[in-house]
Design a protein around this motif. Sequence first.
Motif, PDB file in Angstrom:
ATOM      1  N   TYR A  68       1.131  -1.164   0.060  1.00  0.00           N
ATOM      2  CA  TYR A  68       0.437   0.301   0.259  1.00  0.00           C
ATOM      3  C   TYR A  68       0.784   1.014  -0.029  1.00  0.00           C
ATOM      4  CZ  TYR A  68      -4.366  -1.920   1.028  1.00  0.00           C
ATOM      5  OH  TYR A  68      -5.837  -2.119   0.783  1.00  0.00           O
ATOM      6  N   LYS A  69       0.325   2.428  -0.939  1.00  0.00           N
ATOM      7  CA  LYS A  69       1.115   3.656  -0.866  1.00  0.00           C
ATOM      8  C   LYS A  69      -0.227   4.631   0.565  1.00  0.00           C
ATOM      9  CE  LYS A  69       1.365   3.891  -5.589  1.00  0.00           C
ATOM     10  NZ  LYS A  69       0.844   5.086  -6.824  1.00  0.00           N
ATOM     11  N   ASP A  70       1.337   5.272   1.129  1.00  0.00           N
ATOM     12  CA  ASP A  70       1.088   6.135   2.174  1.00  0.00           C
ATOM     13  C   ASP A  70      -0.520   6.889   2.410  1.00  0.00           C
ATOM     14  OD1 ASP A  70       2.958   5.146   3.208  1.00  0.00           O
ATOM     15  OD2 ASP A  70       4.073   7.495   3.292  1.00  0.00           O
ATOM     16  N   GLU A  71      -1.374   6.641   0.862  1.00  0.00           N
ATOM     17  CA  GLU A  71      -2.121   7.971   0.399  1.00  0.00           C
ATOM     18  C   GLU A  71      -2.835   6.342   0.253  1.00  0.00           C
ATOM     19  OE1 GLU A  71       0.012   7.722  -3.807  1.00  0.00           O
ATOM     20  OE2 GLU A  71       0.569   8.423  -1.171  1.00  0.00           O
ATOM     21  N   GLU A  72      -3.059   5.200   0.612  1.00  0.00           N
ATOM     22  CA  GLU A  72      -4.024   4.092   0.785  1.00  0.00           C
ATOM     23  C   GLU A  72      -4.722   3.546   1.387  1.00  0.00           C
ATOM     24  OE1 GLU A  72      -3.018   2.640  -4.182  1.00  0.00           O
ATOM     25  OE2 GLU A  72      -1.505   1.772  -2.340  1.00  0.00           O
ATOM     26  N   LEU A  73      -3.483   4.094   2.657  1.00  0.00           N
ATOM     27  CA  LEU A  73      -3.583   3.712   3.907  1.00  0.00           C
ATOM     28  C   LEU A  73      -4.705   3.470   4.944  1.00  0.00           C
ATOM     29  CD1 LEU A  73      -0.463   4.487   5.997  1.00  0.00           C
ATOM     30  CD2 LEU A  73      -1.194   2.040   4.645  1.00  0.00           C
ATOM     31  N   PRO A  74      -5.933   4.551   4.366  1.00  0.00           N
ATOM     32  CA  PRO A  74      -6.905   5.122   4.677  1.00  0.00           C
ATOM     33  C   PRO A  74      -7.600   4.531   4.822  1.00  0.00           C
ATOM     34  CG  PRO A  74      -5.509   7.461   4.440  1.00  0.00           C
ATOM     35  CD  PRO A  74      -4.628   5.947   3.801  1.00  0.00           C
ATOM     36  N   SER A  75      -8.014   3.798   3.117  1.00  0.00           N
ATOM     37  CA  SER A  75      -8.699   2.948   2.750  1.00  0.00           C
ATOM     38  C   SER A  75      -8.682   1.254   3.371  1.00  0.00           C
ATOM     39  CB  SER A  75      -8.598   2.868   0.945  1.00  0.00           C
ATOM     40  OG  SER A  75      -8.782   3.992   0.541  1.00  0.00           O
ATOM     41  N   PHE A  76      -7.405   1.294   4.234  1.00  0.00           N
ATOM     42  CA  PHE A  76      -7.492   0.288   5.275  1.00  0.00           C
ATOM     43  C   PHE A  76      -7.869   0.084   6.280  1.00  0.00           C
ATOM     44  CE2 PHE A  76      -4.842  -2.164   7.841  1.00  0.00           C
ATOM     45  CZ  PHE A  76      -4.653  -3.922   6.823  1.00  0.00           C
ATOM     46  N   ALA A 106       3.251   2.416   6.446  1.00  0.00           N
ATOM     47  CA  ALA A 106       3.194   1.467   5.885  1.00  0.00           C
ATOM     48  C   ALA A 106       2.921  -0.234   6.456  1.00  0.00           C
ATOM     49  CB  ALA A 106       3.794   1.258   4.623  1.00  0.00           C
ATOM     50  N   ASP A 107       3.400  -0.323   7.583  1.00  0.00           N
ATOM     51  CA  ASP A 107       3.597  -2.005   8.526  1.00  0.00           C
ATOM     52  C   ASP A 107       2.024  -2.543   8.684  1.00  0.00           C
ATOM     53  OD1 ASP A 107       3.868  -4.329   9.592  1.00  0.00           O
ATOM     54  OD2 ASP A 107       5.702  -3.835  10.913  1.00  0.00           O
ATOM     55  N   LEU A 154      11.548  12.255   7.327  1.00  0.00           N
ATOM     56  CA  LEU A 154      10.600  11.500   7.356  1.00  0.00           C
ATOM     57  C   LEU A 154       9.130  12.464   6.337  1.00  0.00           C
ATOM     58  CD1 LEU A 154       8.514   9.571   7.377  1.00  0.00           C
ATOM     59  CD2 LEU A 154       8.641   9.742   9.533  1.00  0.00           C
ATOM     60  N   LEU A 155       9.658  13.871   6.978  1.00  0.00           N
ATOM     61  CA  LEU A 155       8.841  15.073   7.053  1.00  0.00           C
ATOM     62  C   LEU A 155       9.609  15.541   5.238  1.00  0.00           C
ATOM     63  CD1 LEU A 155       9.365  16.955  10.216  1.00  0.00           C
ATOM     64  CD2 LEU A 155       7.584  15.813   9.343  1.00  0.00           C
ATOM     65  N   THR A 156      10.536  15.176   5.304  1.00  0.00           N
ATOM     66  CA  THR A 156      10.319  16.115   3.937  1.00  0.00           C
ATOM     67  C   THR A 156       9.606  15.177   2.358  1.00  0.00           C
ATOM     68  OG1 THR A 156      12.396  14.787   3.505  1.00  0.00           O
ATOM     69  CG2 THR A 156      12.713  17.455   3.896  1.00  0.00           C
ATOM     70  N   ALA A 157       9.972  13.184   3.198  1.00  0.00           N
ATOM     71  CA  ALA A 157      10.028  12.638   2.035  1.00  0.00           C
ATOM     72  C   ALA A 157       8.153  12.653   2.068  1.00  0.00           C
ATOM     73  CB  ALA A 157       9.861  11.509   2.572  1.00  0.00           C
ATOM     74  N   ASN A 158       7.592  13.030   2.984  1.00  0.00           N
ATOM     75  CA  ASN A 158       5.984  12.595   3.047  1.00  0.00           C
ATOM     76  C   ASN A 158       6.034  14.198   2.192  1.00  0.00           C
ATOM     77  OD1 ASN A 158       4.920  10.692   4.589  1.00  0.00           O
ATOM     78  ND2 ASN A 158       5.335  12.053   6.573  1.00  0.00           N
ATOM     79  N   LEU A 159       6.573  16.150   2.697  1.00  0.00           N
ATOM     80  CA  LEU A 159       6.203  16.604   1.386  1.00  0.00           C
ATOM     81  C   LEU A 159       6.048  16.455  -0.076  1.00  0.00           C
ATOM     82  CD1 LEU A 159       7.637  19.537   3.984  1.00  0.00           C
ATOM     83  CD2 LEU A 159       4.875  19.662   3.555  1.00  0.00           C
ATOM     84  N   PHE A 160       7.387  15.757  -0.248  1.00  0.00           N
ATOM     85  CA  PHE A 160       7.919  15.789  -1.555  1.00  0.00           C
ATOM     86  C   PHE A 160       7.282  15.036  -2.134  1.00  0.00           C
ATOM     87  CE2 PHE A 160      10.040  12.849  -4.539  1.00  0.00           C
ATOM     88  CZ  PHE A 160      10.570  14.022  -5.507  1.00  0.00           C
ATOM     89  N   SER A 161       6.481  14.121  -1.587  1.00  0.00           N
ATOM     90  CA  SER A 161       5.603  12.934  -2.331  1.00  0.00           C
ATOM     91  C   SER A 161       3.606  14.164  -2.434  1.00  0.00           C
ATOM     92  CB  SER A 161       4.622  12.076  -1.571  1.00  0.00           C
ATOM     93  OG  SER A 161       3.598  11.369  -1.435  1.00  0.00           O
ATOM     94  N   PHE A 162       3.250  14.583  -1.216  1.00  0.00           N
ATOM     95  CA  PHE A 162       2.245  15.277  -1.802  1.00  0.00           C
ATOM     96  C   PHE A 162       2.606  16.645  -2.651  1.00  0.00           C
ATOM     97  CE2 PHE A 162      -0.244  19.474  -0.970  1.00  0.00           C
ATOM     98  CZ  PHE A 162      -1.546  19.131  -0.247  1.00  0.00           C
ATOM     99  N   PHE A 163       3.473  17.159  -3.115  1.00  0.00           N
ATOM    100  CA  PHE A 163       3.794  17.932  -3.979  1.00  0.00           C
ATOM    101  C   PHE A 163       4.001  17.054  -5.428  1.00  0.00           C
ATOM    102  CE2 PHE A 163       4.461  21.699   0.008  1.00  0.00           C
ATOM    103  CZ  PHE A 163       3.147  21.720  -0.955  1.00  0.00           C
ATOM    104  N   GLY A 212      -4.199   7.862  -9.313  1.00  0.00           N
ATOM    105  CA  GLY A 212      -4.282   7.085  -8.594  1.00  0.00           C
ATOM    106  C   GLY A 212      -4.945   6.814  -7.705  1.00  0.00           C
ATOM    107  N   LEU A 213      -6.017   7.324  -6.900  1.00  0.00           N
ATOM    108  CA  LEU A 213      -6.313   7.329  -5.526  1.00  0.00           C
ATOM    109  C   LEU A 213      -7.990   6.254  -5.235  1.00  0.00           C
ATOM    110  CD1 LEU A 213      -6.072  11.385  -4.615  1.00  0.00           C
ATOM    111  CD2 LEU A 213      -4.359   9.252  -3.721  1.00  0.00           C
ATOM    112  N   ARG A 214      -7.264   6.027  -4.418  1.00  0.00           N
ATOM    113  CA  ARG A 214      -9.232   4.637  -4.380  1.00  0.00           C
ATOM    114  C   ARG A 214      -9.928   5.054  -4.422  1.00  0.00           C
ATOM    115  NH1 ARG A 214      -6.998  -0.697  -2.443  1.00  0.00           N
ATOM    116  NH2 ARG A 214      -4.543  -1.181  -2.902  1.00  0.00           N
TER     117      ARG A 214
END
Length: 352
Positions: A154-162, A188-189, A261-270, A292-294
Amino acid sequence: MAAQQATYSQIMSGLGKGQYSPVYYLMGEEPFFIDSISEYIREHALQPEERDFNQLVIYGNETTMQKVVERARAYPMGAERQVIIVREAQNLIKKDSDKEDEQASAADILSHYLQSPNPGTVLVFCHKNGTLDKRRKVTQQIEKAGVLFESKKYKDEELPSFIREYLDSHGKYMSPKGMSMMVESVGADLCRLNGELDKLVAAMPADIREITPEFIEKLVGISKDFNYFEFQEAIISRDIYKANQIASYYESNPKTYPIQLLTANLFSFFSNLMLAHYSPDKSDRGIAEQLGLRNEWAAKKNYLPAMKNYSAGKTLQIISAIRRADARSKGVEATPNGSEGLLRELLFFILH
């Protein structure tokens, strides 16, 4: 079960109705779903008194395909079915693939069995950290004879669906803020995330459906005010005071909130925001499909408002700034103070 690549929900729905296929090939990078399906079969396909003679759990590095098939052809003793679970089947495949003729032999043996599988056998292969080549004949035969399932990360943005699906099945629900708190804390564990959700559901009174951020904070120990959900929301809305307040909290707790971790999250969002800017369809559904959002919630809640506050040009500049900040945090062109103040410097560039 239909002779096609099934989803996790479809497989579990069929098993819950007592519908068992003669073969399950469970493969992929996410172990949670593989373990969940195989454990359900192990615990429910047979009655406890039937298991001694009709249930076998073996490991791929301790057997061969020939032995697996020989056991699969046998008939159950005093039960409707027998269950054979091959754990670490990737080792069986790897061992047989050391020589091309052995690989062909293993595939041929399984293919021959799949032409007429024993209806009294439930044969389960658990193949983690890899997949079968879907172009191979044996893979296509598995699809025809039973269930082929690929367990994807799962991608981070897909975890809420889980989280949402898990809570729905237990008659509970959680706000987007609460889900973000869980994702930020656990990541994502899925095995660990499922365990934390188990604890929350077990601790909730039966007559209360909502698991609130306050309850999560109390039981799991996650701050409801200084989490990435709030940080991202402040950035999207350009709430300068709130964003800097959270950034200061993060910088005072670098072990809990490392800047990488914060820069990784920000990079993914932007990066997603840049893709959203170039979506031919700017509706909720169009943005969700582009990214590709669920579901369309994240597009409506996050990306459409952000597109109004950050132009495509500014977004591209922000992505470059995030890359520079990440590199500096890892020692490239670092200042004498290291990462101190780096997050707030990046935030200033983003918000102004």
